[in-house]
Design a protein around this motif. Structure first.
Motif, mmCIF file in Angstrom:
data_model
loop_
_atom_site.group_PDB
_atom_site.id
_atom_site.type_symbol
_atom_site.label_atom_id
_atom_site.label_comp_id
_atom_site.label_asym_id
_atom_site.label_seq_id
_atom_site.Cartn_x
_atom_site.Cartn_y
_atom_site.Cartn_z
ATOM 1 N N TYR A 65 -58.360 -1.486 16.362
ATOM 2 C CA TYR A 65 -59.111 -1.097 17.577
ATOM 3 C C TYR A 65 -58.483 -0.494 18.491
ATOM 4 C CZ TYR A 65 -63.361 -3.866 16.266
ATOM 5 O OH TYR A 65 -64.550 -4.166 15.789
ATOM 6 N N LEU A 66 -56.951 -0.325 18.582
ATOM 7 C CA LEU A 66 -56.103 0.132 19.470
ATOM 8 C C LEU A 66 -56.323 1.653 19.292
ATOM 9 C CD1 LEU A 66 -52.909 -2.168 19.741
ATOM 10 C CD2 LEU A 66 -54.630 -1.773 21.687
ATOM 11 N N ARG A 67 -56.204 1.848 17.913
ATOM 12 C CA ARG A 67 -56.294 3.540 17.584
ATOM 13 C C ARG A 67 -57.873 4.000 17.818
ATOM 14 N NH1 ARG A 67 -58.540 6.051 13.249
ATOM 15 N NH2 ARG A 67 -57.451 8.136 12.551
ATOM 16 N N GLU A 68 -58.689 3.097 17.732
ATOM 17 C CA GLU A 68 -60.200 3.585 17.941
ATOM 18 C C GLU A 68 -60.153 3.665 19.596
ATOM 19 O OE1 GLU A 68 -64.158 4.430 18.122
ATOM 20 O OE2 GLU A 68 -62.653 4.379 16.344
ATOM 21 N N TYR A 69 -59.400 2.764 20.349
ATOM 22 C CA TYR A 69 -59.759 3.041 21.832
ATOM 23 C C TYR A 69 -58.908 4.291 22.160
ATOM 24 C CZ TYR A 69 -59.121 2.054 26.864
ATOM 25 O OH TYR A 69 -58.970 1.848 28.156
ATOM 26 N N TRP A 70 -57.626 4.626 21.361
ATOM 27 C CA TRP A 70 -56.913 5.840 21.951
ATOM 28 C C TRP A 70 -57.820 7.153 21.270
ATOM 29 C CZ3 TRP A 70 -53.775 8.388 24.487
ATOM 30 C CH2 TRP A 70 -53.287 9.669 23.914
ATOM 31 N N VAL A 71 -58.458 7.037 20.421
ATOM 32 C CA VAL A 71 -59.583 8.118 19.887
ATOM 33 C C VAL A 71 -60.561 8.247 20.869
ATOM 34 C CG1 VAL A 71 -61.199 8.871 18.199
ATOM 35 C CG2 VAL A 71 -58.902 7.844 17.456
ATOM 36 N N HIS A 72 -61.000 7.124 21.289
ATOM 37 C CA HIS A 72 -62.107 7.352 22.505
ATOM 38 C C HIS A 72 -61.552 7.815 23.728
ATOM 39 C CE1 HIS A 72 -65.084 5.964 25.627
ATOM 40 N NE2 HIS A 72 -64.129 5.559 26.154
ATOM 41 N N LEU A 73 -60.251 7.647 24.540
ATOM 42 C CA LEU A 73 -59.758 8.462 25.384
ATOM 43 C C LEU A 73 -59.477 9.858 25.185
ATOM 44 C CD1 LEU A 73 -56.940 5.844 26.825
ATOM 45 C CD2 LEU A 73 -59.366 6.387 27.689
ATOM 46 N N ALA A 74 -58.859 10.112 24.005
ATOM 47 C CA ALA A 74 -58.771 11.368 23.657
ATOM 48 C C ALA A 74 -60.060 12.273 23.535
ATOM 49 C CB ALA A 74 -58.019 11.302 22.113
ATOM 50 N N GLU A 75 -61.114 11.880 23.070
ATOM 51 C CA GLU A 75 -62.180 12.479 22.800
ATOM 52 C C GLU A 75 -62.875 12.547 24.489
ATOM 53 O OE1 GLU A 75 -64.943 10.380 20.269
ATOM 54 O OE2 GLU A 75 -63.963 11.291 18.584
ATOM 55 N N ASN A 76 -62.781 11.643 25.368
ATOM 56 C CA ASN A 76 -63.266 11.809 26.360
ATOM 57 C C ASN A 76 -62.623 12.615 27.474
ATOM 58 O OD1 ASN A 76 -66.078 9.953 26.929
ATOM 59 N ND2 ASN A 76 -64.604 9.038 25.143
ATOM 60 N N PHE A 77 -61.286 12.457 27.398
ATOM 61 C CA PHE A 77 -60.176 13.225 28.427
ATOM 62 C C PHE A 77 -59.592 14.406 27.884
ATOM 63 C CE2 PHE A 77 -61.303 8.971 30.115
ATOM 64 C CZ PHE A 77 -61.920 9.108 31.008
ATOM 65 N N ASN A 78 -59.209 14.310 26.691
ATOM 66 C CA ASN A 78 -58.152 15.134 25.845
ATOM 67 C C ASN A 78 -57.300 15.748 26.702
ATOM 68 O OD1 ASN A 78 -59.985 17.645 27.076
ATOM 69 N ND2 ASN A 78 -61.467 16.561 25.470
ATOM 70 N N ILE A 79 -57.734 17.229 27.415
ATOM 71 C CA ILE A 79 -56.356 17.971 27.955
ATOM 72 C C ILE A 79 -56.204 17.215 29.239
ATOM 73 C CG2 ILE A 79 -56.998 19.950 26.520
ATOM 74 C CD1 ILE A 79 -58.278 20.892 29.063
ATOM 75 N N LEU A 80 -56.913 16.582 29.797
ATOM 76 C CA LEU A 80 -56.575 15.883 31.055
ATOM 77 C C LEU A 80 -55.855 14.557 30.998
ATOM 78 C CD1 LEU A 80 -60.188 16.366 32.820
ATOM 79 C CD2 LEU A 80 -58.142 17.679 33.200
ATOM 80 N N ILE A 81 -55.567 13.982 29.810
ATOM 81 C CA ILE A 81 -54.635 12.551 29.934
ATOM 82 C C ILE A 81 -53.349 12.853 30.478
ATOM 83 C CG2 ILE A 81 -53.379 11.393 28.140
ATOM 84 C CD1 ILE A 81 -55.818 11.540 26.140
ATOM 85 N N PRO A 82 -52.460 14.101 30.385
ATOM 86 C CA PRO A 82 -51.484 14.035 30.966
ATOM 87 C C PRO A 82 -51.578 13.924 32.630
ATOM 88 C CG PRO A 82 -51.191 15.714 29.409
ATOM 89 C CD PRO A 82 -52.905 15.055 29.174
ATOM 90 N N ALA A 83 -52.603 14.555 33.169
ATOM 91 C CA ALA A 83 -52.934 14.417 34.538
ATOM 92 C C ALA A 83 -53.211 13.060 35.014
ATOM 93 C CB ALA A 83 -54.038 15.172 35.141
ATOM 94 N N GLY A 84 -53.596 12.323 34.115
ATOM 95 C CA GLY A 84 -53.908 10.852 34.384
ATOM 96 C C GLY A 84 -52.737 9.938 34.391
ATOM 97 N N ILE A 85 -51.884 10.302 33.475
ATOM 98 C CA ILE A 85 -50.870 9.410 33.150
ATOM 99 C C ILE A 85 -49.941 9.715 34.612
ATOM 100 C CG2 ILE A 85 -48.694 9.268 32.104
ATOM 101 C CD1 ILE A 85 -50.053 9.852 29.514
ATOM 102 N N TYR A 86 -49.741 11.162 34.943
ATOM 103 C CA TYR A 86 -49.178 11.342 36.298
ATOM 104 C C TYR A 86 -49.692 10.804 37.499
ATOM 105 C CZ TYR A 86 -47.268 14.129 40.019
ATOM 106 O OH TYR A 86 -46.484 14.502 41.117
ATOM 107 N N GLY A 87 -51.004 10.783 37.767
ATOM 108 C CA GLY A 87 -51.642 10.048 38.626
ATOM 109 C C GLY A 87 -51.554 8.712 38.652
ATOM 110 N N CYS A 88 -51.395 7.942 37.731
ATOM 111 C CA CYS A 88 -51.044 6.706 37.816
ATOM 112 C C CYS A 88 -49.716 6.207 38.352
ATOM 113 C CB CYS A 88 -51.351 5.874 36.176
ATOM 114 S SG CYS A 88 -50.599 4.155 35.952
ATOM 115 N N TYR A 89 -48.687 7.226 37.742
ATOM 116 C CA TYR A 89 -47.428 7.035 37.967
ATOM 117 C C TYR A 89 -47.111 7.300 39.525
ATOM 118 C CZ TYR A 89 -42.579 8.616 38.714
ATOM 119 O OH TYR A 89 -41.231 8.831 39.120
ATOM 120 N N HIS A 90 -47.863 8.408 40.114
ATOM 121 C CA HIS A 90 -47.664 8.846 41.453
ATOM 122 C C HIS A 90 -48.289 7.685 42.258
ATOM 123 C CE1 HIS A 90 -48.273 10.892 45.014
ATOM 124 N NE2 HIS A 90 -47.427 11.958 44.787
#
Length: 265
Positions: A65-90
């Motif tokens: 399920y963790l793998r499926e959840y990651w696949v879900h995030l990757a499919e929905n946000f793909n190239i924008l994931i680094p921006a999301g991680i940076y936004g969380c950190y900032h």
């Protein structure tokens, strides 16, 4: 606290609507007691997502399920994931209280919820979980927006900032357009009549004046299909209908006064 109560108050609509006898009436929440039972999913075992929940935790199930959840995030946000991680950190660095609230919301509605659900891994279970990812997706989308804004604002040159805003805006518009187009193609069932045909085929297989018993294990979509065909399209109105568990819809007669053989008690 006030906004929490206001948000939860929408559930009172179930109480009001159930008292007006709708055809599809999950749990018949026409009293406060029944409404509480619906909200706590008492028919499944309180706060249990689904009857198919595994009674134990296994590493293999959690990993699937963790793998499926990651696949879900990757499919929905793909190239924008680094921006999301940076936004969380900032956000955690600059506005700790808001950042922590969003992190807690993201994990409770996402990863923790997925692990707690603990359904048997299967294609239909993965599909069933997707609808519950909405809140965590909204949080991640907010992180992406915050991260992109701060990345552009951190540029010293005004020309670069202006070009950055225009470029990012175009990328987001194209990305959203692509997601909407993909999403409509994925969820549109206007040319898929499988569930509708199920109800019609079941009803047409019953002899004239027959009785149809629906077990509690039938999927919501299938039971709703039968009721739609009978009550909206008026298909096979001669067939008597009894829903054994009474959790999703009412029988033709009072469920509490009819036994499993259709006899009055």
């Amino acid at each position: 606290c006030l906004f929490f109560v206001l948000g939860c108050s929408i559930n009172l609509y179930l109480l009001w609507r159930s008292q007006r006898g709708p055809v599809i009436n999950f749990g018949s929440p026409d009293t406060i007691e029944k409404l509480v039972a619906i909200l706590t999913r008492r028919e499944f075992g309180s706060f249990q997502l689904h009857p198919t929940k595994i009674p134990y935790f296994a590493v293999e199930v959690s990993y699937a399920y963790l793998r499926e959840y990651w696949v879900h995030l990757a499919e929905n946000f793909n190239i924008l994931i680094p921006a999301g991680i940076y936004g969380c950190y900032h956000l955690l660095r600059r506005r700790l209280s808001i950042g922590l609230m969003l992190v807690i919301t993201f994990f409770i509605s996402g990863i923790i919820f997925v692990l707690y659900a603990n359904l048997m891994p299967s294609a239909i279970s993965f599909w069933r979980m997707h609808r519950f990812y909405l809140i965590s997706d909204l949080v991640f989308a907010a992180w992406i927006g915050w991260g992109i804004i701060k990345l552009v604002q951190n540029q010293k040159s005004e020309l670069i900032r202006n070009i950055g805003f225009i470029t990012v805006s175009l990328i987001l518009i194209l990305f959203l357009f692509g997601r909407v187009k993909y999403g409509l193609a994925e969820v549109s069932l206007r040319n898929n009549y499988t569930v509708h045909d199920f109800g019609r085929n079941i009803l047409h297989s019953i002899r004239p004046g027959g009785i149809l018993f629906v077990d509690s294990k039938i999927f919501d979509e299938m039971g709703s299909s039968i009721q739609y065909c009978r009550n909206v399209e008026k298909t096979r109105a001669d067939v008597s209908f009894y829903y054994r568990s009474g959790t999703m819809m009412s029988s033709d007669k009072d469920q509490n006064s009819v036994d499993y053989c259709g006899n009055r008690i």
